[in-house]
Design a protein around this motif. Structure first.
Motif, mmCIF file in Angstrom:
data_model
loop_
_atom_site.group_PDB
_atom_site.id
_atom_site.type_symbol
_atom_site.label_atom_id
_atom_site.label_comp_id
_atom_site.label_asym_id
_atom_site.label_seq_id
_atom_site.Cartn_x
_atom_site.Cartn_y
_atom_site.Cartn_z
ATOM 1 N N TYR A 147 -6.330 5.006 -6.159
ATOM 2 C CA TYR A 147 -7.241 5.950 -5.517
ATOM 3 C C TYR A 147 -6.586 7.327 -5.512
ATOM 4 O O TYR A 147 -5.585 7.546 -4.825
ATOM 5 C CB TYR A 147 -7.552 5.505 -4.094
ATOM 6 C CG TYR A 147 -8.608 6.359 -3.414
ATOM 7 C CD1 TYR A 147 -9.955 6.025 -3.503
ATOM 8 C CD2 TYR A 147 -8.261 7.505 -2.710
ATOM 9 C CE1 TYR A 147 -10.932 6.812 -2.898
ATOM 10 C CE2 TYR A 147 -9.222 8.297 -2.103
ATOM 11 C CZ TYR A 147 -10.553 7.942 -2.207
ATOM 12 O OH TYR A 147 -11.517 8.732 -1.619
ATOM 13 N N LEU A 189 1.144 5.228 -0.053
ATOM 14 C CA LEU A 189 0.391 6.438 0.230
ATOM 15 C C LEU A 189 1.214 7.658 -0.182
ATOM 16 O O LEU A 189 2.310 7.873 0.352
ATOM 17 C CB LEU A 189 0.046 6.548 1.712
ATOM 18 C CG LEU A 189 -0.828 5.453 2.324
ATOM 19 C CD1 LEU A 189 0.015 4.331 2.889
ATOM 20 C CD2 LEU A 189 -1.710 6.035 3.416
ATOM 21 N N ARG A 233 -4.302 12.291 8.016
ATOM 22 C CA ARG A 233 -4.090 10.959 7.414
ATOM 23 C C ARG A 233 -3.077 10.163 8.220
ATOM 24 O O ARG A 233 -3.232 8.949 8.398
ATOM 25 C CB ARG A 233 -3.616 11.101 5.957
ATOM 26 C CG ARG A 233 -3.518 9.743 5.229
ATOM 27 C CD ARG A 233 -4.878 9.129 5.081
ATOM 28 N NE ARG A 233 -4.870 7.788 4.503
ATOM 29 C CZ ARG A 233 -5.018 6.666 5.198
ATOM 30 N NH1 ARG A 233 -5.141 6.722 6.531
ATOM 31 N NH2 ARG A 233 -5.053 5.492 4.597
ATOM 32 N N LEU A 268 -3.752 6.627 9.943
ATOM 33 C CA LEU A 268 -2.899 5.495 9.596
ATOM 34 C C LEU A 268 -2.435 4.752 10.841
ATOM 35 O O LEU A 268 -2.315 3.519 10.825
ATOM 36 C CB LEU A 268 -1.700 5.985 8.777
ATOM 37 C CG LEU A 268 -0.752 4.909 8.261
ATOM 38 C CD1 LEU A 268 -1.473 3.923 7.340
ATOM 39 C CD2 LEU A 268 0.432 5.550 7.525
ATOM 40 N N ILE A 293 5.030 5.296 2.723
ATOM 41 C CA ILE A 293 4.571 6.650 2.403
ATOM 42 C C ILE A 293 5.564 7.295 1.446
ATOM 43 O O ILE A 293 6.779 7.115 1.578
ATOM 44 C CB ILE A 293 4.453 7.499 3.685
ATOM 45 C CG1 ILE A 293 3.348 6.961 4.594
ATOM 46 C CG2 ILE A 293 4.206 8.980 3.361
ATOM 47 C CD1 ILE A 293 3.329 7.579 5.975
ATOM 48 N N SER A 317 -2.768 15.999 5.688
ATOM 49 C CA SER A 317 -1.750 14.951 5.766
ATOM 50 C C SER A 317 -1.531 14.514 7.206
ATOM 51 O O SER A 317 -1.322 13.328 7.491
ATOM 52 C CB SER A 317 -0.432 15.431 5.157
ATOM 53 O OG SER A 317 -0.529 15.511 3.752
ATOM 54 N N LEU A 340 0.873 -1.175 0.000
ATOM 55 C CA LEU A 340 0.000 0.000 0.000
ATOM 56 C C LEU A 340 0.906 1.220 0.000
ATOM 57 O O LEU A 340 1.669 1.444 0.942
ATOM 58 C CB LEU A 340 -0.908 -0.001 1.236
ATOM 59 C CG LEU A 340 -1.699 1.286 1.510
ATOM 60 C CD1 LEU A 340 -2.607 1.641 0.343
ATOM 61 C CD2 LEU A 340 -2.499 1.166 2.805
ATOM 62 N N GLU A 383 -3.489 7.033 -3.167
ATOM 63 C CA GLU A 383 -3.119 5.779 -2.519
ATOM 64 C C GLU A 383 -3.280 4.650 -3.528
ATOM 65 O O GLU A 383 -4.281 4.588 -4.249
ATOM 66 C CB GLU A 383 -3.974 5.553 -1.262
ATOM 67 C CG GLU A 383 -3.912 6.762 -0.329
ATOM 68 C CD GLU A 383 -4.460 6.525 1.062
ATOM 69 O OE1 GLU A 383 -4.669 5.346 1.428
ATOM 70 O OE2 GLU A 383 -4.664 7.523 1.784
ATOM 71 N N VAL A 437 3.181 -1.254 4.083
ATOM 72 C CA VAL A 437 2.791 0.147 3.894
ATOM 73 C C VAL A 437 4.024 1.023 3.766
ATOM 74 O O VAL A 437 4.992 0.889 4.537
ATOM 75 C CB VAL A 437 1.923 0.631 5.072
ATOM 76 C CG1 VAL A 437 1.535 2.101 4.878
ATOM 77 C CG2 VAL A 437 0.668 -0.239 5.199
ATOM 78 N N LEU A 478 -9.327 -0.562 1.284
ATOM 79 C CA LEU A 478 -7.916 -0.943 1.268
ATOM 80 C C LEU A 478 -7.721 -2.333 1.872
ATOM 81 O O LEU A 478 -6.998 -3.167 1.315
ATOM 82 C CB LEU A 478 -7.092 0.094 2.033
ATOM 83 C CG LEU A 478 -7.227 1.551 1.553
ATOM 84 C CD1 LEU A 478 -6.412 2.477 2.451
ATOM 85 C CD2 LEU A 478 -6.812 1.705 0.108
ATOM 86 N N TYR A 481 -3.876 -3.402 8.109
ATOM 87 C CA TYR A 481 -3.217 -3.581 6.813
ATOM 88 C C TYR A 481 -2.121 -4.643 6.921
ATOM 89 O O TYR A 481 -1.933 -5.457 6.010
ATOM 90 C CB TYR A 481 -2.625 -2.265 6.319
ATOM 91 C CG TYR A 481 -3.650 -1.169 6.119
ATOM 92 C CD1 TYR A 481 -4.947 -1.466 5.716
ATOM 93 C CD2 TYR A 481 -3.340 0.163 6.333
ATOM 94 C CE1 TYR A 481 -5.893 -0.476 5.540
ATOM 95 C CE2 TYR A 481 -4.283 1.165 6.153
ATOM 96 C CZ TYR A 481 -5.557 0.834 5.766
ATOM 97 O OH TYR A 481 -6.493 1.815 5.590
#
Length: 225
Positions: A197, A67, A80, A84, A100, A77, A65, A184, A98, A211, A91
């Motif tokens: 997305y 981001l 977010r 997260l 970023i 942000s 994933l 994302e 994950v 997700l 996740y």
């Protein structure tokens, strides 16, 4: 804050102001952006610890994933990042790794990770090539500046000066490209995009169930109904 770090922040703030005064320029795709079924663009970027990492290492052995955050002074942000923290375990349970991607350099990315308790890597796309290759556009003032007064939305210099000074006092100065929209993506272990997305406005956060379900479907893990 040491003088070198302050210089880095000041440079990023100057970049923000120049971009803000100019206004958004990349609001339309000139070529079809990558989408579900396409090979995910791969990049080598420095992480927040100064190590060179490739995006593809995060989807090797399982889905990733990815981001893409807005700038590190952006309230959405930060929201977010807070979300997260609550979502990360689910996740991980679904088999996803994950990562970023941010606009900032490693020093500012490290401070951001520390300030917001981010435990996953932050990769630093200072050239914004990865943002572009993943088809992430800049937003119009209506997508970015909603909720602010009309003078700011119209980029009035005096109103902007006041807002910039206010954010400095709050300890979260505006930095980097103010118009960048987030996104994302979920990429499977073959490097194929399975979810794309792209935010339509600053706080257009995806439902975490989307997700989670996508990650579960790629790892053959039963999702809870």
């Amino acid at each position: 804050m040491n003088s070198e770090y302050q210089r880095i922040v000041d440079d990023a703030e100057h970049e923000w102001r120049a971009s803000f005064d100019q206004g958004p320029t990349r609001t339309r795709w000139t070529i079809l952006p990558v989408q579900i079924g396409d090979l995910a663009p791969d990049f080598t970027l420095s992480d927040h610890q100064g190590n060179e990492r490739t995006l593809s290492e995060f989807w090797t052995g399982g889905p990733a994933l990815i981001l893409f955050f807005r700038h590190f002074g952006c309230r959405c942000s930060m929201a977010r990042a807070a979300r997260l923290k609550d979502e990360l375990a689910s996740y991980d349970e679904a088999g996803g790794t994950v990562v970023i991607v941010g606009q900032g350099d490693p020093e500012r990315a490290a401070a951001y990770a520390r300030d917001h308790d981010i435990v996953c890597p932050i990769l630093c796309d200072t050239s914004m090539r990865a943002y572009s290759e993943y088809g992430l556009l800049e937003g119009l003032p209506s997508q970015i500046l909603y909720g602010l007064d009309e003078q700011v939305r119209n980029r009035d210099p005096a109103a902007t000066d006041t807002l910039v000074a206010e954010r400095r006092r709050e300890g979260r100065p505006f930095v980097d490209n103010p118009w960048q929209l987030p996104g994302e993506f979920i990429v499977d272990e073959a490097g194929i995009i399975q979810l794309a997305y792209r935010y339509q406005y600053c706080e257009d956060f995806p439902d975490p169930r989307i997700l989670e379900t996508t990650l579960h479907s790629l790892t053959n893990t039963e999702s809870e109904v």
